[in-house]
Design an enzyme around this catalytic site. Structure first.
Site, short mmCIF file in Angstrom:
data_model
loop_
_atom_site.label_atom_id
_atom_site.label_comp_id
_atom_site.label_asym_id
_atom_site.label_seq_id
_atom_site.Cartn_x
_atom_site.Cartn_y
_atom_site.Cartn_z
N SER A 37 -15.02 -62.55 19.58
CA SER A 37 -14.23 -62.74 20.79
C SER A 37 -14.95 -63.74 21.69
O SER A 37 -16.16 -63.65 21.90
CB SER A 37 -14.07 -61.40 21.52
OG SER A 37 -13.36 -61.56 22.72
N GLY A 38 -14.23 -64.73 22.19
CA GLY A 38 -14.84 -65.74 23.05
C GLY A 38 -15.40 -66.92 22.30
O GLY A 38 -15.93 -67.86 22.91
N SER A 39 -15.28 -66.92 20.98
CA SER A 39 -15.83 -68.04 20.20
C SER A 39 -14.96 -69.29 20.28
O SER A 39 -15.42 -70.39 19.98
CB SER A 39 -16.00 -67.63 18.73
OG SER A 39 -14.74 -67.30 18.15
N SER A 109 -10.92 -60.50 12.85
CA SER A 109 -11.00 -60.06 11.44
C SER A 109 -12.46 -59.87 11.02
O SER A 109 -12.98 -60.64 10.22
CB SER A 109 -10.28 -61.04 10.51
OG SER A 109 -10.58 -62.39 10.76
#
Length: 201
Positions: A37-39, A109
């Site tokens: 998340s946030g990548s 995922s």
């Protein structure tokens, strides 16, 4: 309740995937974005779809939050729910490929086995895994939804990278280090890969 799977049979259809691809004028496949998340997965997926759409290719973007607001709103975030979430997305992605559409997915995922399942139900060159690699420290500084802060405080349990694992891809088709390259440059890098591998023209 009776298990009805034994009474279900695959039906033959007159129009197949190749027919649909020829009518749309493009090959169909899945570009599967994975990462913390946030990548930058969603931003990058959006930019890639924009570039492909402007090349007159048939595309559709499946985003993690949007799917959980609809198709998968009955699922939580425990490991069994997360696995089912990805299983459903893999099956939906396959339907898009069969329809002759380039399917772009943006999901954390986190489990290698679920991503490998998605790959296994598609044909060769129909699953393009893009690992959006970014140090968790950088992802936390971005934290666009405030999720890391909630996870650190214990407000969110089973949060990937904090209290739940993320299994890095072993051999993705493309790795984007999103803390080192702009979204636009990364998107063009992905498009270049698709052209080089004769997936688009």
């Amino acid at each position: 309740m009776e298990n009805t799977a034994k009474n279900v049979f695959r039906q033959a259809v007159k129009i197949n995937k190749k027919d649909r691809q020829e009518k749309k004028g493009n090959k169909s496949f899945v570009i599967w974005f994975t990462g913390l998340s946030g990548s930058g997965k969603t931003s990058l997926a959006n930019e890639v779809e924009y570039l492909l759409y402007n090349r007159n290719l048939s595309t559709y973007l499946l985003d993690g939050d949007n799917i959980r607001l609809g198709l998968n709103r009955d699922l939580g975030f425990l490991p069994k729910d997360r696995k089912e979430n990805i299983r459903r997305i893999a099956e939906v992605s396959k339907l898009f490929v069969d329809a002759g559409i380039i399917c772009i997915t943006a999901f954390i995922s986190p489990y290698l086995s679920e991503r490998e399942f998605a790959r296994s139900i598609l044909e060769s060159q129909e699953f393009i895994e893009v690992y959006v690699k970014c140090p968790i420290e950088v992802c936390e500084t971005r934290d666009p939804k405030g999720l890391y802060k909630k996870a650190r405080s214990g407000e969110i349990i089973e949060f990937t990278g904090i209290s739940a694992p993320y299994e890095e891809p072993g051999n993705p088709e493309i790795t984007i280090e999103s803390h080192k390259v702009s979204i636009v440059d990364a998107a063009y890098q992905i498009v270049a890969y698709l052209i080089e591998n004769k997936l688009i023209h």
